[in-house]
Design a protein around this motif. Structure first.
Motif, PDB file in Angstrom:
ATOM      1  N   ASN A   1       0.852  -1.197   0.000  1.00 34.08           N
ATOM      2  CA  ASN A   1       0.000   0.000   0.000  1.00 34.08           C
ATOM      3  C   ASN A   1       0.888   1.247   0.000  1.00 34.08           C
ATOM      4  O   ASN A   1       2.122   1.159   0.011  1.00 34.08           O
ATOM      5  N   ASP A   2       0.257   2.409  -0.018  1.00 35.40           N
ATOM      6  CA  ASP A   2       1.019   3.656  -0.064  1.00 35.40           C
ATOM      7  C   ASP A   2       1.879   3.850   1.182  1.00 35.40           C
ATOM      8  O   ASP A   2       2.995   4.383   1.099  1.00 35.40           O
TER       9      ASP A   2
ATOM     10  N   ALA B   1       4.975   1.939   0.697  1.00 32.44           N
ATOM     11  CA  ALA B   1       5.752   2.581  -0.371  1.00 32.44           C
ATOM     12  C   ALA B   1       6.431   3.849   0.126  1.00 32.44           C
ATOM     13  O   ALA B   1       7.587   4.135  -0.223  1.00 32.44           O
TER      14      ALA B   1
ATOM     15  N   ILE C   1       6.222   1.878  -6.684  1.00 31.18           N
ATOM     16  CA  ILE C   1       4.780   1.985  -6.912  1.00 31.18           C
ATOM     17  C   ILE C   1       4.043   1.567  -5.646  1.00 31.18           C
ATOM     18  O   ILE C   1       4.385   0.550  -5.020  1.00 31.18           O
ATOM     19  N   GLY C   2       3.038   2.337  -5.250  1.00 28.80           N
ATOM     20  CA  GLY C   2       2.194   1.989  -4.117  1.00 28.80           C
ATOM     21  C   GLY C   2       0.823   1.519  -4.577  1.00 28.80           C
ATOM     22  O   GLY C   2       0.553   1.365  -5.763  1.00 28.80           O
ATOM     23  N   ILE C   3      -0.054   1.306  -3.612  1.00 33.28           N
ATOM     24  CA  ILE C   3      -1.450   0.934  -3.886  1.00 33.28           C
ATOM     25  C   ILE C   3      -2.346   1.699  -2.918  1.00 33.28           C
ATOM     26  O   ILE C   3      -2.093   1.682  -1.716  1.00 33.28           O
TER      27      ILE C   3
ATOM     28  N   ASP D   1      -3.594   5.229  -3.545  1.00 35.31           N
ATOM     29  CA  ASP D   1      -3.665   6.632  -3.963  1.00 35.31           C
ATOM     30  C   ASP D   1      -4.233   7.510  -2.854  1.00 35.31           C
ATOM     31  O   ASP D   1      -5.253   8.179  -3.001  1.00 35.31           O
TER      32      ASP D   1
ATOM     33  N   ALA E   1       0.365  10.289  -1.239  1.00 41.34           N
ATOM     34  CA  ALA E   1       1.034   9.851  -2.468  1.00 41.34           C
ATOM     35  C   ALA E   1       1.316  11.023  -3.393  1.00 41.34           C
ATOM     36  O   ALA E   1       2.343  11.060  -4.072  1.00 41.34           O
TER      37      ALA E   1
ATOM     38  N   LEU F   1       4.335   9.876  -5.559  1.00 41.57           N
ATOM     39  CA  LEU F   1       4.302   8.425  -5.663  1.00 41.57           C
ATOM     40  C   LEU F   1       3.378   7.938  -6.771  1.00 41.57           C
ATOM     41  O   LEU F   1       2.174   8.236  -6.770  1.00 41.57           O
TER      42      LEU F   1
ATOM     43  N   THR G   1       1.033   5.224  -8.080  1.00 46.40           N
ATOM     44  CA  THR G   1       0.235   4.319  -7.253  1.00 46.40           C
ATOM     45  C   THR G   1      -0.976   3.807  -8.017  1.00 46.40           C
ATOM     46  O   THR G   1      -1.349   4.344  -9.058  1.00 46.40           O
TER      47      THR G   1
END
Length: 328
Positions: free
Chosen positions: A235-236, A239, A260-262, A264, A268, A275, A277
């Motif tokens: 997740n962010d 990240a 890359i995150g997940i 948003d 981010a 980031l 994402t």
């Protein structure tokens, strides 16, 4: 030992969801079937909890929502959106935090259940048996967790992950790391591995860890050991921990490693660098989860022995934390 709703379902020859409706929405069950269920319940000594009885007798005007970590910046926009949506329907929302521990989640449910008309559980840590038992006692919707027989809001990361992998491949990345902070039943890692394999990219998995900032800080020091040029985090928050530690180590993002995150989250877009994402829309989650819970309370979410499943998609939001793979 207390008799469970599953035992009543087995004894009366119907599904758990049918037993649930027999107690919480009796008009939704054929009289003969309901009587068979009541007879089986009486014979076994089963009775629903006080929360279920209060649902048959009246409304509290409140919806409950239990989330894993209220400190995670992913959740406040969802809570705000679901409060606004519930308010338009004449409800207030009671929110609690389970801290992703089963004992805390059970204690929170026990405290909240008598004060709400229905409950949304996010990525519940409870066993399927406990969740089915709870669904038999009160209207229940689960998010980011699949249990047959319970209304569900499913977050599909497939589109977003595929876009992320295509994004990295186009930049020339061939060896990547996935920092896993998922429990087995959430299967996020499986989806990521399948997407990478489909485009013939190599991925190494680290973890599983806790889905926290500190996880990213710890994992960042391991990335270089695998010769990876790109990282996808759970997740962010994770990240952002990677970004922080890479900066401390003098590693350039995205010059040396892309991240890359997940989710948003707001963070981010304001991190340094911003980031890249995979976005999950909090407004859509709030709308789907809130509406599905209200349908479940009204007894409309189940059709026969099937259960409503609503899916929410995802998409990649490219920002400054990803770029061309370094030439080595």
């Amino acid at each position: 030992m207390a008799v469970t709703i599953r035992e009543v379902a087995s004894a009366s020859g119907v599904s758990v969801s049918t037993v649930s409706r027999a107690f919480t929405a009796p008009d939704q069950v054929q009289p003969r079937t309901r009587q068979r269920i009541l007879d089986a319940a009486a014979k076994l000594g089963y009775s629903p909890n006080p929360a279920a009885r209060s649902l048959r007798g009246g409304s509290t005007g409140t919806l409950g929502m239990i989330i894993p970590d209220i400190a995670n910046p992913f959740f406040p926009p969802i809570v705000k959106a679901i409060q606004a949506r519930a308010r338009r329907q004449g409800y207030t929302v009671l929110v609690a935090d389970s801290d992703e521990h089963e004992t805390d989640e059970l204690a929170t449910i026990a405290a909240v259940s008598k004060r709400v008309d229905g409950l949304i559980l996010w990525a519940s840590t409870l066993s399927e048996a406990r969740l089915l038992e709870l669904a038999g006692q009160m209207p229940l919707v689960i998010v980011n967790r699949h249990v047959p027989g319970i209304a569900e809001v499913r977050i599909s990361l497939s589109a977003g992950i595929t876009q992320a992998v295509e994004h990295l491949r186009a930049y020339g990345h061939r060896r990547c790391v996935f920092i896993n902070a998922s429990r087995d039943e959430l299967s996020r890692g499986k989806s990521i591995h399948e997407s990478f394999e489909a485009l013939d990219l190599s991925i190494v998995e680290l973890g599983p860890y806790e889905p926290r900032f500190e996880t990213g800080v710890h994992a960042a020091t391991l990335v270089a050991a695998h010769g990876a040029t790109a990282v996808i985090a759970h997740n962010d928050l994770v990240a952002l921990g990677v970004l922080h530690q890479m900066s401390s180590l003098g590693v350039s993002v995205p010059g040396d490693v892309s991240v890359i995150g997940i989710d948003d989250t707001l963070l981010a877009s304001v991190s340094t660098p911003s980031l890249t994402t995979i976005r999950i829309d909090p407004e859509e989650i709030a709308a789907k989860a809130g509406d599905l819970l209200l349908e479940t309370i009204a007894g409309r979410a189940n059709s026969g022995d099937g259960t409503s499943v609503v899916e929410i998609g995802s998409r990649l939001v490219p920002r400054a934390s990803t770029g061309p793979a370094p030439t080595r």
